[in-house]
Design a protein around this motif. Structure first.
Motif, PDB file in Angstrom:
ATOM      1  N   LYS A   1      46.138-103.059   5.375  1.00  0.00           N
ATOM      2  CA  LYS A   1      46.069-102.103   5.744  1.00  0.00           C
ATOM      3  C   LYS A   1      45.112-101.184   6.108  1.00  0.00           C
ATOM      4  O   LYS A   1      45.178-100.232   7.377  1.00  0.00           O
ATOM      5  N   ALA A  30      44.816-103.239   9.859  1.00  0.00           N
ATOM      6  CA  ALA A  30      45.923-102.507  10.678  1.00  0.00           C
ATOM      7  C   ALA A  30      45.129-101.394  10.776  1.00  0.00           C
ATOM      8  O   ALA A  30      45.427-100.841  11.932  1.00  0.00           O
ATOM      9  N   ASP A  49      44.593-100.814  14.737  1.00  0.00           N
ATOM     10  CA  ASP A  49      44.923 -99.536  15.774  1.00  0.00           C
ATOM     11  C   ASP A  49      43.721 -98.682  16.785  1.00  0.00           C
ATOM     12  O   ASP A  49      44.136 -98.471  17.832  1.00  0.00           O
ATOM     13  N   LEU A  53      43.614 -98.615  21.497  1.00  0.00           N
ATOM     14  CA  LEU A  53      43.414 -97.181  20.963  1.00  0.00           C
ATOM     15  C   LEU A  53      42.654 -97.090  22.584  1.00  0.00           C
ATOM     16  O   LEU A  53      42.222 -96.749  23.775  1.00  0.00           O
ATOM     17  N   ALA A  88      49.552 -91.640  16.325  1.00  0.00           N
ATOM     18  CA  ALA A  88      49.929 -92.155  14.806  1.00  0.00           C
ATOM     19  C   ALA A  88      48.639 -92.393  14.488  1.00  0.00           C
ATOM     20  O   ALA A  88      49.128 -92.883  13.152  1.00  0.00           O
ATOM     21  N   GLN A 143      49.003 -89.856  11.493  1.00  0.00           N
ATOM     22  CA  GLN A 143      51.071 -90.434  10.395  1.00  0.00           C
ATOM     23  C   GLN A 143      49.884 -90.832   9.649  1.00  0.00           C
ATOM     24  O   GLN A 143      50.577 -91.247   8.322  1.00  0.00           O
ATOM     25  N   LYS A 144      49.694 -92.434   9.952  1.00  0.00           N
ATOM     26  CA  LYS A 144      49.141 -92.862   9.267  1.00  0.00           C
ATOM     27  C   LYS A 144      48.279 -93.068   8.037  1.00  0.00           C
ATOM     28  O   LYS A 144      47.989 -92.853   6.353  1.00  0.00           O
TER      29      LYS A 144
END
Lengths: 213, 213
Positions: free
Chosen positions: B93, B96, B100, B105, B142, B145-146
């Motif tokens: 997690k 990731a 991201d 990005l 994104a 939200q995560k």
């Protein structure tokens, strides 16, 4: 395990190779990146993967995004065959090769970027192809130089590693966009060697349930 | 250790935070990305880093590229304080979240991409800024939200991790390009908490020997 995948996605392709190498059975759930305006943008998929990108791996612990994070997770959870060397410096060299592709090469030629170029920026096909070839050429030039130092049969010596899992999908992608590989003998050799292995061959886009060939 | 760095490079900034957190002393060797047509393109630097990107870390074992590979190497070699949780799913997690930023990005708004947009594609400043804001907005939406699922004081619970080392430089970069952070309360909170720590504060671009403020 369930893998939300698209046959031609490089990132999903990497994870498929890892799952095959570790002989893990998984169910492929196709996410069509072009149909229905892009199924990755559906609210159901967005809840699973807020970045609206494939792949997503779901197991009994939950959902994971980002191909390299997924592969390292699989490698830590199912250590055989290992996808990273044991020695930290060697591990870093392998990870750097993988990131050369996953950070500096692949994202620039990803579908959503090409859609922005032809949509928002109204580039024509020739300009789009020049963009693609520009980043491919820069990336492959650097990779070839690095692999000449590190490669044996595979990207890093004679054992398959995370770097190979990134290289093969990237070469597949480059061939789709007509990159001439003549200048990249080491990349070509490693790619060829990998494709002799069933784990790579069976992960190929054309072998997937959602392939459109 | 020597760190080839540029004060405003997000990727170099990530590594500086890691070195500071682990209290490792290092010598900064500035690579000016704009001077002399870009010092990263010099033949001396190219020999060290074929992709002609910063950062590069050099220690007694040799040279390493790719900020995330460097940070994982430092974390494996100097485990305190650890930058990844111990449990594999949690590690995935965190990785990731880092990816991201590092894959989806940052590379799209990197200097060489912006140079291609304004050079080869002749975009004007407004079009360039729209490009930048487009990818920042997608990425930050994104991430927010995560992080609402994972964040405590920091990106993943209440311990600093690899994800924070990527987040803070990315927020710095977003602010440079005038992204409005009002829609991102979790990102803003975590960024603020990180910047209270000396390791983050001292890694900031303006604190570097090559800063031009």
């Amino acid at each position: 395990m369930k893998l939300y995948s698209y046959w031609r996605s490089s990132a999903a392709y990497r994870v498929r190779i890892a799952l095959n190498l570790k002989q893990l059975s998984f169910e492929t759930i196709p996410v069509h990146l072009l149909k229905d305006g892009g199924q990755q943008h559906s609210s159901a998929y967005q809840a699973l993967n807020p970045a609206e990108l494939v792949p997503t791996l779901v197991d009994e612990q939950g959902s994971l995004s980002q191909s390299l994070a997924i592969i390292e997770y699989l490698d830590e959870t199912y250590p055989e065959p290992r996808l990273l060397p044991q020695e930290p410096f060697a591990r870093a060299k392998v990870r750097a090769l993988a990131l050369d592709i996953a950070c500096d090469l692949h994202p620039l030629n990803n579908l959503r970027v090409l859609q922005y170029l032809t949509g928002e920026l109204a580039l024509d096909e020739a300009q789009k192809l020049r963009w693609i070839q520009h980043w491919l050429t820069l990336g492959f030039n650097a990779l070839e130089q690095k692999l000449q130092q590190t490669a044996g049969q595979y990207c890093y010596g004679d054992e398959v590693s995370l770097a190979d899992l990134c290289l093969v999908p990237q070469v597949y992608n480059a061939l789709r966009f007509k990159l001439d590989l003549a200048a990249y003998p080491t990349i070509s050799r490693v790619n060829h060697n990998c494709l002799q292995l069933a784990a790579f061959a069976l992960a190929a886009p054309e072998q997937q349930v959602d392939a459109q060939v």
